[in-house]
Design a protein around this motif. Structure first.
Motif, mmCIF file in Angstrom:
data_model
loop_
_atom_site.group_PDB
_atom_site.id
_atom_site.type_symbol
_atom_site.label_atom_id
_atom_site.label_comp_id
_atom_site.label_asym_id
_atom_site.label_seq_id
_atom_site.Cartn_x
_atom_site.Cartn_y
_atom_site.Cartn_z
ATOM 1 N N ASP A 127 0.780 -1.230 0.000
ATOM 2 C CA ASP A 127 0.000 0.000 0.000
ATOM 3 C C ASP A 127 0.817 1.288 0.000
ATOM 4 N N THR A 128 2.074 1.224 0.471
ATOM 5 C CA THR A 128 2.858 2.447 0.646
ATOM 6 C C THR A 128 4.302 2.298 0.183
ATOM 7 N N VAL A 129 4.921 3.453 -0.036
ATOM 8 C CA VAL A 129 6.352 3.543 -0.333
ATOM 9 C C VAL A 129 6.914 4.611 0.595
ATOM 10 N N THR A 130 8.016 4.312 1.279
ATOM 11 C CA THR A 130 8.642 5.272 2.179
ATOM 12 C C THR A 130 9.971 5.719 1.599
ATOM 13 N N ILE A 131 10.153 7.047 1.557
ATOM 14 C CA ILE A 131 11.336 7.644 0.942
ATOM 15 C C ILE A 131 11.937 8.672 1.897
ATOM 16 N N ASP A 132 13.273 8.732 1.921
ATOM 17 C CA ASP A 132 14.002 9.703 2.734
ATOM 18 C C ASP A 132 14.540 10.784 1.808
ATOM 19 N N CYS A 133 13.964 11.979 1.917
ATOM 20 C CA CYS A 133 14.379 13.132 1.110
ATOM 21 C C CYS A 133 15.217 14.053 1.991
ATOM 22 N N ASP A 134 16.520 13.851 1.998
ATOM 23 C CA ASP A 134 17.434 14.677 2.798
ATOM 24 C C ASP A 134 17.008 14.787 4.264
ATOM 25 N N GLY A 135 16.672 13.673 4.848
ATOM 26 C CA GLY A 135 16.318 13.644 6.266
ATOM 27 C C GLY A 135 14.831 13.760 6.562
ATOM 28 N N SER A 136 14.040 14.173 5.578
ATOM 29 C CA SER A 136 12.585 14.208 5.749
ATOM 30 C C SER A 136 12.012 12.904 5.214
ATOM 31 N N ILE A 137 11.295 12.192 6.047
ATOM 32 C CA ILE A 137 10.751 10.892 5.679
ATOM 33 C C ILE A 137 9.298 11.065 5.231
ATOM 34 N N TYR A 138 8.979 10.521 4.057
ATOM 35 C CA TYR A 138 7.612 10.570 3.526
ATOM 36 C C TYR A 138 7.156 9.144 3.253
ATOM 37 N N THR A 139 5.962 8.824 3.725
ATOM 38 C CA THR A 139 5.335 7.562 3.396
ATOM 39 C C THR A 139 4.166 7.891 2.474
ATOM 40 N N LEU A 140 4.288 7.450 1.228
ATOM 41 C CA LEU A 140 3.324 7.804 0.193
ATOM 42 C C LEU A 140 2.436 6.619 -0.143
ATOM 43 N N GLU A 141 1.158 6.893 -0.314
ATOM 44 C CA GLU A 141 0.211 5.853 -0.714
ATOM 45 C C GLU A 141 0.497 5.462 -2.163
#
Length: 154
Positions: A127-141
């Motif tokens: 259901d999700t993908v988690t990415i680290d953008c320069d220290g900011s973590i985003y979990t995207l549907e």
């Protein structure tokens, strides 16, 4: 008449075992109309990359199947090529291969004010993908992801 998804699904079903038998991975299939002409494209890969001879081998092996099955109602051109350096992540093994690597994600709707993310793939599930953008973590549907691919670095 079959729609684009049905044509791609049928092509993948028929071509995957042929590609695997020849030592290739079928990465993606697309059926598109460009400048008034239809194109059926198969994207293959293998360790060490793809050569023109590889594309010819797969095309030669699959053309008789296309002729026999005759499941596409349109006149089209069949092409086999490499997915390129910035190949999309489509299958489970694409995600596994890219854990810890730089990827780019485009979303349908904004998340935290952004529709484009570039960072390190940390994890994923159905259901999700988690990415680290320069220290900011985003979990995207995943349902909000319009495109996800390896990022090209200079």
């Amino acid at each position: 008449m079959k729609n684009e998804k049905e044509i791609c699904d049928m092509t993948e079903t028929l071509l995957s075992p042929i590609a695997e038998k020849l030592g290739y991975e079928l990465v993606d299939v697309e059926f598109v109309k460009e400048s008034g002409e239809y194109f059926l494209r198969a994207f293959i890969d293998k360790d060490g990359g793809i050569t023109l001879d590889d594309c010819v081998s797969v095309s030669d092996a699959f053309n008789p199947v296309l002729d026999k099955e005759d499941y596409i109602d349109y006149s089209y051109t069949f092409e086999v090529s490499s997915p390129g350096l910035t190949r999309p992540l489509k299958k489970e093994k694409d995600y596994i291969r890219n854990i810890g690597k730089l990827i780019e994600i485009h979303t349908y709707s904004a998340v935290s004010g952004c529709k484009f993310f570039r960072g390190i793939l940390k994890s994923y599930d159905k259901d999700t993908v988690t990415i680290d953008c320069d220290g900011s973590i985003y979990t995207l549907e995943r349902s909000n992801i319009s495109g996800i691919r390896q990022a090209f670095t200079d």
